[in-house]
Scaffold this motif. Structure first.
Motif, PDB file in Angstrom:
ATOM      1  N   VAL A  38      -8.723 -17.593  39.437  1.00  0.00           N
ATOM      2  CA  VAL A  38      -7.602 -18.515  39.608  1.00  0.00           C
ATOM      3  C   VAL A  38      -7.410 -19.297  38.314  1.00  0.00           C
ATOM      4  O   VAL A  38      -8.354 -19.516  37.556  1.00  0.00           O
ATOM      5  N   LEU A  39      -6.174 -19.699  38.076  1.00  0.00           N
ATOM      6  CA  LEU A  39      -5.854 -20.478  36.884  1.00  0.00           C
ATOM      7  C   LEU A  39      -6.064 -21.950  37.173  1.00  0.00           C
ATOM      8  O   LEU A  39      -5.430 -22.513  38.072  1.00  0.00           O
ATOM      9  N   ARG A  40      -6.971 -22.576  36.451  1.00  0.00           N
ATOM     10  CA  ARG A  40      -7.232 -24.008  36.600  1.00  0.00           C
ATOM     11  C   ARG A  40      -6.159 -24.738  35.787  1.00  0.00           C
ATOM     12  O   ARG A  40      -6.136 -24.643  34.561  1.00  0.00           O
ATOM     13  N   LYS A  41      -5.271 -25.450  36.471  1.00  0.00           N
ATOM     14  CA  LYS A  41      -4.150 -26.106  35.794  1.00  0.00           C
ATOM     15  C   LYS A  41      -4.591 -27.180  34.821  1.00  0.00           C
ATOM     16  O   LYS A  41      -3.973 -27.377  33.783  1.00  0.00           O
ATOM     17  N   SER A  42      -5.690 -27.866  35.128  1.00  0.00           N
ATOM     18  CA  SER A  42      -6.134 -28.974  34.277  1.00  0.00           C
ATOM     19  C   SER A  42      -6.615 -28.509  32.907  1.00  0.00           C
ATOM     20  O   SER A  42      -6.492 -29.229  31.921  1.00  0.00           O
ATOM     21  N   THR A  43      -7.165 -27.284  32.833  1.00  0.00           N
ATOM     22  CA  THR A  43      -7.699 -26.795  31.564  1.00  0.00           C
ATOM     23  C   THR A  43      -6.946 -25.587  31.019  1.00  0.00           C
ATOM     24  O   THR A  43      -7.102 -25.230  29.855  1.00  0.00           O
ATOM     25  N   GLY A  44      -6.166 -24.929  31.865  1.00  0.00           N
ATOM     26  CA  GLY A  44      -5.476 -23.716  31.450  1.00  0.00           C
ATOM     27  C   GLY A  44      -6.398 -22.515  31.370  1.00  0.00           C
ATOM     28  O   GLY A  44      -6.033 -21.473  30.840  1.00  0.00           O
ATOM     29  N   ALA A  45      -7.622 -22.653  31.912  1.00  0.00           N
ATOM     30  CA  ALA A  45      -8.615 -21.577  31.847  1.00  0.00           C
ATOM     31  C   ALA A  45      -8.667 -20.829  33.171  1.00  0.00           C
ATOM     32  O   ALA A  45      -8.430 -21.398  34.242  1.00  0.00           O
ATOM     33  N   TRP A  46      -8.988 -19.535  33.085  1.00  0.00           N
ATOM     34  CA  TRP A  46      -9.198 -18.716  34.278  1.00  0.00           C
ATOM     35  C   TRP A  46     -10.617 -18.917  34.765  1.00  0.00           C
ATOM     36  O   TRP A  46     -11.546 -18.948  33.976  1.00  0.00           O
ATOM     37  N   GLU A  47     -10.777 -19.051  36.075  1.00  0.00           N
ATOM     38  CA  GLU A  47     -12.080 -19.318  36.677  1.00  0.00           C
ATOM     39  C   GLU A  47     -12.350 -18.302  37.785  1.00  0.00           C
ATOM     40  O   GLU A  47     -11.501 -18.089  38.659  1.00  0.00           O
ATOM     41  N   ALA A  48     -13.524 -17.680  37.747  1.00  0.00           N
ATOM     42  CA  ALA A  48     -13.900 -16.693  38.767  1.00  0.00           C
ATOM     43  C   ALA A  48     -14.045 -17.374  40.126  1.00  0.00           C
ATOM     44  O   ALA A  48     -14.558 -18.486  40.228  1.00  0.00           O
ATOM     45  N   VAL A  49     -13.584 -16.692  41.169  1.00  0.00           N
ATOM     46  CA  VAL A  49     -13.709 -17.195  42.538  1.00  0.00           C
ATOM     47  C   VAL A  49     -14.903 -16.502  43.179  1.00  0.00           C
ATOM     48  O   VAL A  49     -14.914 -15.280  43.290  1.00  0.00           O
ATOM     49  N   PRO A  50     -15.914 -17.258  43.589  1.00  0.00           N
ATOM     50  CA  PRO A  50     -17.074 -16.628  44.213  1.00  0.00           C
ATOM     51  C   PRO A  50     -16.691 -15.933  45.512  1.00  0.00           C
ATOM     52  O   PRO A  50     -15.815 -16.403  46.236  1.00  0.00           O
ATOM     53  N   CYS A  51     -17.320 -14.844  45.783  1.00  0.00           N
ATOM     54  CA  CYS A  51     -17.064 -14.064  46.987  1.00  0.00           C
ATOM     55  C   CYS A  51     -18.289 -14.167  47.880  1.00  0.00           C
ATOM     56  O   CYS A  51     -19.353 -13.667  47.528  1.00  0.00           O
ATOM     57  N   ARG A  52     -18.146 -14.831  49.010  1.00  0.00           N
ATOM     58  CA  ARG A  52     -19.268 -15.014  49.931  1.00  0.00           C
ATOM     59  C   ARG A  52     -18.919 -14.411  51.279  1.00  0.00           C
ATOM     60  O   ARG A  52     -17.835 -14.652  51.808  1.00  0.00           O
ATOM     61  N   ALA A  53     -19.831 -13.649  51.823  1.00  0.00           N
ATOM     62  CA  ALA A  53     -19.606 -12.996  53.113  1.00  0.00           C
ATOM     63  C   ALA A  53     -19.302 -14.035  54.188  1.00  0.00           C
ATOM     64  O   ALA A  53     -19.915 -15.094  54.234  1.00  0.00           O
ATOM     65  N   GLY A  54     -18.334 -13.720  55.034  1.00  0.00           N
ATOM     66  CA  GLY A  54     -18.005 -14.586  56.150  1.00  0.00           C
ATOM     67  C   GLY A  54     -17.029 -15.702  55.828  1.00  0.00           C
ATOM     68  O   GLY A  54     -16.577 -16.388  56.732  1.00  0.00           O
ATOM     69  N   GLU A  55     -16.683 -15.896  54.582  1.00  0.00           N
ATOM     70  CA  GLU A  55     -15.738 -16.954  54.222  1.00  0.00           C
ATOM     71  C   GLU A  55     -14.322 -16.399  54.154  1.00  0.00           C
ATOM     72  O   GLU A  55     -14.115 -15.215  53.905  1.00  0.00           O
ATOM     73  N   THR A  75      -0.804 -20.918  44.182  1.00  0.00           N
ATOM     74  CA  THR A  75      -1.992 -20.645  43.383  1.00  0.00           C
ATOM     75  C   THR A  75      -1.741 -19.438  42.489  1.00  0.00           C
ATOM     76  O   THR A  75      -1.495 -18.347  42.978  1.00  0.00           O
ATOM     77  N   LYS A  76      -1.820 -19.635  41.161  1.00  0.00           N
ATOM     78  CA  LYS A  76      -1.725 -18.499  40.245  1.00  0.00           C
ATOM     79  C   LYS A  76      -3.099 -17.846  40.179  1.00  0.00           C
ATOM     80  O   LYS A  76      -4.113 -18.514  40.007  1.00  0.00           O
ATOM     81  N   HIS A  77      -3.103 -16.519  40.340  1.00  0.00           N
ATOM     82  CA  HIS A  77      -4.366 -15.789  40.352  1.00  0.00           C
ATOM     83  C   HIS A  77      -4.175 -14.397  39.771  1.00  0.00           C
ATOM     84  O   HIS A  77      -3.044 -13.945  39.581  1.00  0.00           O
ATOM     85  N   ARG A  78      -5.292 -13.743  39.478  1.00  0.00           N
ATOM     86  CA  ARG A  78      -5.298 -12.383  38.953  1.00  0.00           C
ATOM     87  C   ARG A  78      -6.609 -11.724  39.351  1.00  0.00           C
ATOM     88  O   ARG A  78      -7.526 -12.396  39.837  1.00  0.00           O
ATOM     89  N   VAL A  79      -6.708 -10.410  39.134  1.00  0.00           N
ATOM     90  CA  VAL A  79      -7.938  -9.681  39.432  1.00  0.00           C
ATOM     91  C   VAL A  79      -8.346  -8.921  38.172  1.00  0.00           C
ATOM     92  O   VAL A  79      -7.558  -8.149  37.631  1.00  0.00           O
ATOM     93  N   VAL A  80      -9.563  -9.180  37.692  1.00  0.00           N
ATOM     94  CA  VAL A  80     -10.055  -8.514  36.486  1.00  0.00           C
ATOM     95  C   VAL A  80     -11.100  -7.465  36.839  1.00  0.00           C
ATOM     96  O   VAL A  80     -11.753  -7.538  37.876  1.00  0.00           O
ATOM     97  N   ASN A  81     -11.225  -6.486  35.964  1.00  0.00           N
ATOM     98  CA  ASN A  81     -12.217  -5.442  36.136  1.00  0.00           C
ATOM     99  C   ASN A  81     -13.603  -6.019  35.889  1.00  0.00           C
ATOM    100  O   ASN A  81     -13.809  -6.735  34.910  1.00  0.00           O
TER     101      ASN A  81
END
Length: 94
Positions: A38-55, A75-81
């Motif tokens: 997801v794009l963090r608007k405050s910093t302009g940096a991309w941040e990985a979204v943790p993937c947790r089972a059951g959430e 929410t601006k988002h993308r998927v990286v390899n």
């Protein structure tokens, strides 16, 4: 051929509707790295979204932002390899 590290699987975007709900169950070999950022608007940096089972992951879309007059923003988002090290532990081929 394996795709290069950091190659975008899905380019930057915001969903057009109101709400998108994702139920994510990480395979153990990916160790919770699903590639979603997801794009963090405050910093302009991309941040990985943790993937947790059951959430559940909830993305708000552009229509929700419009309906709430900007109170809730899409929410601006993308998927990286994943990196080569993560791919080496995975059976995933796409």
């Amino acid at each position: 051929l394996a795709p290069p590290d950091g190659l975008l699987r899905v380019k930057e975007h915001a969903d057009s509707g109101t709400v998108t709900i994702l139920a994510r169950e990480p395979p153990s070999e990916m160790q919770g790295l699903g590639g979603l950022e997801v794009l963090r608007k405050s910093t302009g940096a991309w941040e990985a979204v943790p993937c947790r089972a059951g959430e559940l992951l909830v993305n708000l879309g552009n229509l929700m932002s419009l309906w709430t007059r900007g109170r809730y923003l899409s929410t601006k988002h993308r998927v990286v390899n994943p990196s080569a090290a993560v791919r080496a532990r995975s059976r995933r081929t796409s």
